[in-house]
Design a protein around this motif. Sequence first.
Motif, PDB file in Angstrom:
ATOM      1  N   GLY A  54       0.748  -0.958   0.204  1.00 53.83           N
ATOM      2  CA  GLY A  54       0.072  -0.089  -0.086  1.00 53.83           C
ATOM      3  C   GLY A  54       0.836   1.271  -0.176  1.00 53.83           C
ATOM      4  O   GLY A  54       1.272   1.588  -1.000  1.00 53.83           O
ATOM      5  N   LEU A  55       1.081   1.867   1.221  1.00 54.57           N
ATOM      6  CA  LEU A  55       1.706   2.995   1.548  1.00 54.57           C
ATOM      7  C   LEU A  55       3.472   2.786   0.714  1.00 54.57           C
ATOM      8  O   LEU A  55       3.877   4.003   0.475  1.00 54.57           O
ATOM      9  CB  LEU A  55       1.863   3.343   2.788  1.00 54.57           C
ATOM     10  N   TYR A  56       3.816   1.720   0.960  1.00 51.03           N
ATOM     11  CA  TYR A  56       5.214   1.450   0.619  1.00 51.03           C
ATOM     12  C   TYR A  56       5.580   1.101  -0.791  1.00 51.03           C
ATOM     13  O   TYR A  56       6.674   0.412  -0.978  1.00 51.03           O
ATOM     14  CB  TYR A  56       5.925   0.617   1.632  1.00 51.03           C
ATOM     15  N   LEU A  57       4.925   1.508  -1.887  1.00 49.42           N
ATOM     16  CA  LEU A  57       5.048   1.035  -3.106  1.00 49.42           C
ATOM     17  C   LEU A  57       6.577   1.360  -3.603  1.00 49.42           C
ATOM     18  O   LEU A  57       7.145   0.530  -4.097  1.00 49.42           O
ATOM     19  CB  LEU A  57       3.975   1.620  -3.815  1.00 49.42           C
ATOM     20  N   GLY A  58       6.774   2.512  -3.330  1.00 53.19           N
ATOM     21  CA  GLY A  58       8.223   3.199  -3.751  1.00 53.19           C
ATOM     22  C   GLY A  58       9.439   2.333  -3.330  1.00 53.19           C
ATOM     23  O   GLY A  58      10.216   1.957  -3.853  1.00 53.19           O
ATOM     24  N   GLN A  59       9.304   2.179  -1.812  1.00 53.80           N
ATOM     25  CA  GLN A  59      10.260   1.513  -1.241  1.00 53.80           C
ATOM     26  C   GLN A  59      10.461  -0.148  -1.715  1.00 53.80           C
ATOM     27  O   GLN A  59      11.693  -0.346  -1.956  1.00 53.80           O
ATOM     28  CB  GLN A  59       9.902   1.335   0.383  1.00 53.80           C
ATOM     29  N   VAL A  60       9.375  -0.568  -2.107  1.00 49.99           N
ATOM     30  CA  VAL A  60       9.543  -1.973  -2.620  1.00 49.99           C
ATOM     31  C   VAL A  60      10.287  -2.113  -3.915  1.00 49.99           C
ATOM     32  O   VAL A  60      10.986  -2.571  -4.389  1.00 49.99           O
ATOM     33  CB  VAL A  60       8.291  -2.705  -2.385  1.00 49.99           C
ATOM     34  N   THR A 157      21.497   3.109  -2.769  1.00 48.63           N
ATOM     35  CA  THR A 157      22.013   4.018  -1.838  1.00 48.63           C
ATOM     36  C   THR A 157      23.282   4.457  -2.602  1.00 48.63           C
ATOM     37  O   THR A 157      23.315   5.697  -2.462  1.00 48.63           O
ATOM     38  CB  THR A 157      22.454   3.191  -0.521  1.00 48.63           C
ATOM     39  N   LYS A 158      23.850   3.969  -3.194  1.00 42.59           N
ATOM     40  CA  LYS A 158      25.401   4.606  -4.013  1.00 42.59           C
ATOM     41  C   LYS A 158      24.711   5.485  -5.068  1.00 42.59           C
ATOM     42  O   LYS A 158      25.261   6.640  -5.252  1.00 42.59           O
ATOM     43  CB  LYS A 158      25.862   3.335  -4.763  1.00 42.59           C
ATOM     44  N   SER A 159      23.410   5.112  -5.691  1.00 41.48           N
ATOM     45  CA  SER A 159      23.057   6.292  -6.805  1.00 41.48           C
ATOM     46  C   SER A 159      22.565   7.316  -5.884  1.00 41.48           C
ATOM     47  O   SER A 159      22.640   8.533  -6.666  1.00 41.48           O
ATOM     48  CB  SER A 159      22.039   5.483  -7.493  1.00 41.48           C
ATOM     49  N   PHE A 160      22.057   7.158  -4.887  1.00 43.17           N
ATOM     50  CA  PHE A 160      21.252   8.145  -4.150  1.00 43.17           C
ATOM     51  C   PHE A 160      22.431   9.261  -3.757  1.00 43.17           C
ATOM     52  O   PHE A 160      22.480  10.564  -3.709  1.00 43.17           O
ATOM     53  CB  PHE A 160      20.625   7.890  -3.096  1.00 43.17           C
ATOM     54  N   TYR A 287       5.541  12.810  -2.076  1.00 45.44           N
ATOM     55  CA  TYR A 287       5.814  11.430  -1.818  1.00 45.44           C
ATOM     56  C   TYR A 287       7.336  11.660  -1.228  1.00 45.44           C
ATOM     57  O   TYR A 287       8.109  12.614  -1.541  1.00 45.44           O
ATOM     58  CB  TYR A 287       6.005  10.730  -3.238  1.00 45.44           C
ATOM     59  N   TYR A 288       7.649  10.580  -0.751  1.00 48.46           N
ATOM     60  CA  TYR A 288       9.068  10.304   0.192  1.00 48.46           C
ATOM     61  C   TYR A 288       9.481   9.180   0.066  1.00 48.46           C
ATOM     62  O   TYR A 288      10.707   9.039   0.856  1.00 48.46           O
ATOM     63  CB  TYR A 288       8.604  10.806   1.592  1.00 48.46           C
ATOM     64  N   ASP A 289       9.207   8.419  -0.863  1.00 50.42           N
ATOM     65  CA  ASP A 289       9.976   7.040  -1.059  1.00 50.42           C
ATOM     66  C   ASP A 289      11.483   7.431  -1.577  1.00 50.42           C
ATOM     67  O   ASP A 289      11.748   8.591  -2.048  1.00 50.42           O
ATOM     68  CB  ASP A 289       9.301   6.299  -2.019  1.00 50.42           C
ATOM     69  N   PRO A 290      12.218   6.415  -1.611  1.00 53.13           N
ATOM     70  CA  PRO A 290      13.758   6.483  -2.456  1.00 53.13           C
ATOM     71  C   PRO A 290      13.781   7.312  -3.756  1.00 53.13           C
ATOM     72  O   PRO A 290      14.349   8.052  -3.954  1.00 53.13           O
ATOM     73  CB  PRO A 290      14.125   4.968  -2.430  1.00 53.13           C
ATOM     74  N   PHE A 291      12.753   6.867  -4.468  1.00 53.97           N
ATOM     75  CA  PHE A 291      12.829   7.406  -5.978  1.00 53.97           C
ATOM     76  C   PHE A 291      12.490   8.850  -5.786  1.00 53.97           C
ATOM     77  O   PHE A 291      13.147   9.843  -6.538  1.00 53.97           O
ATOM     78  CB  PHE A 291      11.766   6.708  -6.758  1.00 53.97           C
ATOM     79  N   ALA A 292      11.528   9.298  -5.082  1.00 50.69           N
ATOM     80  CA  ALA A 292      10.931  10.559  -5.079  1.00 50.69           C
ATOM     81  C   ALA A 292      12.094  11.666  -4.241  1.00 50.69           C
ATOM     82  O   ALA A 292      12.339  12.573  -4.692  1.00 50.69           O
ATOM     83  CB  ALA A 292       9.788  10.770  -4.231  1.00 50.69           C
TER      84      ALA A 292
END
Length: 309
Positions: A54-60, A157-160, A287-292
């Motif tokens: 649900g809420l964690y789509l971007g994280q997955v 994490t490296k790309s971030f 949004y606050y997921d890793p991609f966002a």
Amino acid sequence: MSKKFQRFCGGLLAAFALLVIFLPRPVAAADTHAFKAANGTIQVPNHPKRVVAGLYLGQVMALKVNVVGSTKLEMANPYLDQAKLKQMTDVGTPMNAEAVLKLKPDLIITSNESDTKKMEKIAPTVEIPYQKTQQFTASMNYFSKLLNQPKQAKAFTKSFNTAAKKQVKRLEAAKISRKSSFGVYEMQSSKLYAYGSGFSRGAQAMLALGFKLSKPLQKVDSGAGFKEISVESLPKYQAHYMFVTTSSTKGQKDPALVAMKKNPIWQSLAAVKANRVIELPFNKMYYYDPFATRAQLKIVTDALIKANK
């Protein structure tokens, strides 16, 4: 072949069969691992193939795990792979048990007790409260353990970090001090809110770039994480840089936001006078997921450089 030899071979086969029966069998590798969640310790598949998140789509998705279902709001995330989103099913908010059941998930990730109670009857369900994984590093570590994807977490994490360093160099070239404080504010249904660092709106990106919340907002951050404030109290919650969004579909023409900008108290703020108020579109900052968060590194940097010209 002589009968004597046949009997000999038969005896050998019988002895071998007995030996196989009584030899200790190798133990098969476990296909699940225990994960401590809000709803208890859950046996989670080591390599889930069909996840409902649900809420964690971007994280997955950041860990390249296949998602078959999510919510309409999360699937509207502009930073996610649009082709993959089209293959997913909207399972509703709250989650619809029948819709989820049809997807045959092997793992379900929820964010509230109500959804959890329904989903636990379908597949292994992990409940993760919203404020559990708000910052990038903590989020990646948490979901890496949940989904058993340390290599993917390390790669993302490296790309971030590479993206963050690139934007820091731009800030340094523009002589923008990262010692400056910041704050995030939002107009929702004519009510003004001040946020801490865990409710997106660009806060996670600003922290990753090395900025800090203003001291009054640090107190908000350590409390509920957000607070409804009045325009009259804004001087108490101001910051060097003030990021403003509105959830209204009218955007920056939101009547409540327009009225606030005309208020003498708003106009008296140091950030307003120095052109350090940064208005950003809600759909890009929600949004606050890793991609966002990775994408917002550039968005806030662009805005800071523009404000300092």
